[in-house]
Design a protein around this motif. Structure first.
Motif, short mmCIF file in Angstrom:
data_model
loop_
_atom_site.label_atom_id
_atom_site.label_comp_id
_atom_site.label_asym_id
_atom_site.label_seq_id
_atom_site.Cartn_x
_atom_site.Cartn_y
_atom_site.Cartn_z
N VAL A 158 40.66 20.13 66.57
CA VAL A 158 40.85 21.22 65.63
C VAL A 158 39.55 21.48 64.87
O VAL A 158 39.20 22.63 64.60
N ALA A 159 38.80 20.43 64.56
CA ALA A 159 37.53 20.60 63.86
C ALA A 159 36.54 21.38 64.71
O ALA A 159 35.81 22.24 64.20
N GLU A 160 36.49 21.09 65.99
CA GLU A 160 35.58 21.81 66.89
C GLU A 160 36.00 23.27 67.02
O GLU A 160 35.16 24.17 67.06
N ALA A 161 37.30 23.50 67.09
CA ALA A 161 37.79 24.88 67.14
C ALA A 161 37.45 25.62 65.85
O ALA A 161 37.07 26.80 65.87
N LEU A 162 37.57 24.92 64.74
CA LEU A 162 37.26 25.51 63.43
C LEU A 162 35.79 25.91 63.36
O LEU A 162 35.45 27.02 62.91
N ALA A 163 34.91 25.04 63.84
CA ALA A 163 33.48 25.35 63.85
C ALA A 163 33.19 26.53 64.77
O ALA A 163 32.38 27.40 64.44
N ALA A 164 33.85 26.58 65.92
CA ALA A 164 33.65 27.69 66.86
C ALA A 164 34.12 29.01 66.26
O ALA A 164 33.46 30.04 66.43
N LEU A 165 35.24 28.98 65.57
CA LEU A 165 35.76 30.20 64.94
C LEU A 165 34.81 30.70 63.86
O LEU A 165 34.57 31.90 63.73
N LYS A 166 34.24 29.79 63.10
CA LYS A 166 33.34 30.18 62.01
C LYS A 166 32.02 30.72 62.52
O LYS A 166 31.33 31.45 61.81
N SER A 167 31.66 30.38 63.74
CA SER A 167 30.41 30.87 64.30
C SER A 167 30.62 32.09 65.19
O SER A 167 29.70 32.56 65.85
N SER A 168 31.84 32.60 65.21
CA SER A 168 32.18 33.72 66.08
C SER A 168 32.57 34.94 65.25
O SER A 168 33.06 34.83 64.13
N ASP A 169 32.35 36.12 65.83
CA ASP A 169 32.79 37.35 65.19
C ASP A 169 34.22 37.69 65.58
O ASP A 169 34.80 38.65 65.05
N GLU A 170 34.79 36.94 66.51
CA GLU A 170 36.15 37.19 66.97
C GLU A 170 37.16 36.38 66.17
O GLU A 170 36.86 35.29 65.69
N SER A 171 38.36 36.91 66.06
CA SER A 171 39.41 36.21 65.32
C SER A 171 40.07 35.12 66.16
O SER A 171 40.62 34.16 65.63
N MET A 205 42.22 31.05 63.22
CA MET A 205 42.16 30.36 61.93
C MET A 205 43.56 30.11 61.37
O MET A 205 43.81 29.10 60.70
N VAL A 206 44.49 31.02 61.64
CA VAL A 206 45.85 30.85 61.13
C VAL A 206 46.53 29.63 61.75
O VAL A 206 47.31 28.94 61.10
N ASP A 207 46.22 29.36 63.02
CA ASP A 207 46.74 28.14 63.65
C ASP A 207 46.24 26.91 62.91
O ASP A 207 46.99 25.95 62.68
N VAL A 208 44.95 26.93 62.54
CA VAL A 208 44.38 25.81 61.79
C VAL A 208 45.08 25.66 60.44
O VAL A 208 45.49 24.56 60.05
N VAL A 209 45.23 26.78 59.74
CA VAL A 209 45.82 26.75 58.40
C VAL A 209 47.26 26.25 58.43
O VAL A 209 47.66 25.39 57.63
N CYS A 210 48.06 26.78 59.36
CA CYS A 210 49.47 26.34 59.45
C CYS A 210 49.56 24.86 59.78
O CYS A 210 50.42 24.14 59.26
N PHE A 211 48.66 24.37 60.63
CA PHE A 211 48.65 22.96 60.98
C PHE A 211 48.29 22.09 59.78
O PHE A 211 48.88 21.04 59.54
N LEU A 212 47.31 22.55 58.99
CA LEU A 212 46.89 21.78 57.82
C LEU A 212 47.94 21.78 56.71
O LEU A 212 47.90 20.94 55.82
N CYS A 213 48.86 22.73 56.77
CA CYS A 213 49.92 22.79 55.76
C CYS A 213 51.09 21.87 56.07
O CYS A 213 52.00 21.72 55.24
N LEU A 257 44.96 36.41 56.77
CA LEU A 257 44.74 34.96 56.71
C LEU A 257 43.61 34.54 57.64
O LEU A 257 42.87 33.60 57.35
N ALA A 258 43.47 35.25 58.77
CA ALA A 258 42.41 34.92 59.73
C ALA A 258 41.03 35.19 59.16
O ALA A 258 40.02 34.67 59.66
N CYS A 259 40.96 36.01 58.09
CA CYS A 259 39.68 36.29 57.44
C CYS A 259 39.30 35.20 56.45
O CYS A 259 38.16 35.16 55.99
N CYS A 260 40.26 34.36 56.11
CA CYS A 260 39.99 33.25 55.19
C CYS A 260 39.48 32.05 55.97
O CYS A 260 39.33 32.09 57.19
N ASP A 261 39.22 30.95 55.26
CA ASP A 261 38.87 29.72 55.96
C ASP A 261 39.98 28.70 55.73
O ASP A 261 41.05 29.01 55.19
N GLU A 262 39.73 27.46 56.13
CA GLU A 262 40.78 26.45 56.13
C GLU A 262 41.28 26.09 54.73
O GLU A 262 42.39 25.58 54.57
N THR A 263 40.47 26.38 53.69
CA THR A 263 40.89 26.00 52.35
C THR A 263 42.08 26.81 51.84
O THR A 263 42.69 26.45 50.83
#
Length: 387
Positions: free
Chosen positions: A30-43, A61-69, A233-239
């Motif tokens: 998930v961390a690697e996916a998070l880094a890839a999402l942050k370096s990409s212009d795609e959602s 990013m929403v997958d990451v957020v829901c998982f972290l919740c 939500l996809a425009c936000c980050d994991e926080t």
């Protein structure tokens, strides 16, 4: 004429100018996916099997957020980010389907009506892309730059709707009819009360991703107030996971609005995390504080069984964690229409706002339902069968 037009149109006609897919292996964390999402212009980023030959899903990013919740993630978010994304991917089958460039547009529409959200289509290689692939091959990472020498793009429901809109005159009189007359308003919607905890909407948020819709926020009288949109939500980050855990649905709507979260809500989130004894989440995901994804990705990569992979490094501009992403900015205001709106008006409105759905409300703002791209494509398909 419309039948022959769609029969002659090939999927490749919609692929012109499409960028190649950014890909991850299902073994990535998930961390690697998070880094890839942050370096990409795609959602979204496509996820492929370990062999790299089949796309098994998409990740955002929403997958990451829901998982972290999730409860276990809240206790130890750092450990949660080491989880392989294969454990987090949606288990709904058929969301991503492969399709050949020579396939007809009708075939693409049929797959979408069967539940596909994205159609993965091979891109014919060019000399430039071949050189690019050779360069990428020298860069070791958990991303997949090519798949058996082939690159792919994907088509979305929006691409198909946009293509149909370009030849809308062929379908007369269908475009002029109201969405009410056509019977494409879905009354069974995902909704939550304004004062309800945002965390109670997590199931609905996850479901809205697979439906490509959103979660309506209503008051006690059923008046439509706004939405919790996966696109926002996809425009936000994991926080933002901390905000979902601590705020009401109404406050979350304000939190994810354009321009970043209000300072007073940031203070509320911090205080409530302390009250809920979620010190680890507060420490590791402190709102608007630096968070080193590089460190986390490095730690997960070093523990990987594969020596061929090295950590994904986010570009300099993404190495700090913000509660609102700099990748794109999106207004949280919901896009609405009236039951008497024409089909073509709804299509234009959705395309203009880059959404896959429109909320349908009456003049008094009472919520009637929702109309989706899938509903619209179904009408076009049924129309063709009557010609």
């Amino acid at each position: 004429m419309a039948v022959s037009f769609l029969g002659r149109s090939q999927v490749s006609d919609l692929c012109l100018g499409k960028p190649r897919l950014r890909s991850l292996s299902e073994s990535a964390t998930v961390a690697e996916a998070l880094a890839a999402l942050k370096s990409s212009d795609e959602s979204f980023i496509s996820v492929w099997n370990k062999e790299g030959g089949v796309c098994v899903g998409k990740f955002c990013m929403v997958d990451v957020v829901c998982f972290l919740c999730k409860e276990e993630s809240l206790v130890s978010p750092f450990s949660a980010l080491k989880t392989p994304i294969s454990h987090v991917l949606s288990k709904v089958p058929g969301l991503v389907m492969h399709l050949e460039p020579s396939s007809s547009l009708l075939e693409a529409i049929d797959l979408i009506l069967q539940g596909a959200q994205n159609l993965v289509v091979p891109i014919l290689p060019t000399k430039r892309s071949s050189i690019s692939r050779r360069k990428q091959h020298l860069q070791k990472s958990s991303t997949i730059s090519n798949h058996s020498g082939c690159e792919f793009c994907w088509l979305t429901q929006e691409d198909v709707i946009r293509f149909l809109l370009g030849s809308i005159g062929l379908f007369t009189p269908l475009p002029a009819l109201s969405i009410d007359t056509l019977g494409i308003i879905t009354s069974d919607v995902l909704a939550i009360d304004y004062d309800s905890p945002a965390s109670s909407a997590l199931g609905a948020i996850s479901k809205s991703i697979t439906q490509q819709t959103s979660v309506a926020i209503v008051d006690n009288d059923g008046t439509f107030i706004g939405e919790i949109s996966p696109f926002n939500l996809a425009c936000c980050d994991e926080t933002v996971a901390a905000a979902i855990t601590t705020l009401s649905a109404g406050d979350l709507m304000a939190y994810i609005d354009c321009g970043g979260p209000p300072e007073d809500l940031v203070r509320v989130v911090k205080a409530r995390l302390k009250e809920m004894n979620l010190e680890k989440m507060l420490q590791e995901f402190t709102i608007l504080s630096p968070f080193s994804i590089d460190t986390l990705v490095s730690s997960t990569s070093s523990s990987s069984s594969s020596d061929e992979e090295s950590p994904i490094r986010a570009p300099e501009r993404h190495r700090r964690s913000y509660s609102y992403s700099t990748r794109m900015v999106r207004k949280a205001e919901a896009v609405v229409c009236h039951p008497k709106s024409s089909l073509v008006a709804v299509m234009i409105q959705a395309i203009a706002h880059r959404v896959n759905y429109l909320w349908v409300i009456e003049d008094d703002c009472s919520l009637v339902g929702i109309v989706t791209f899938s509903n619209i494509l179904k009408v076009f398909r049924e129309h063709l069968e009557t010609i």
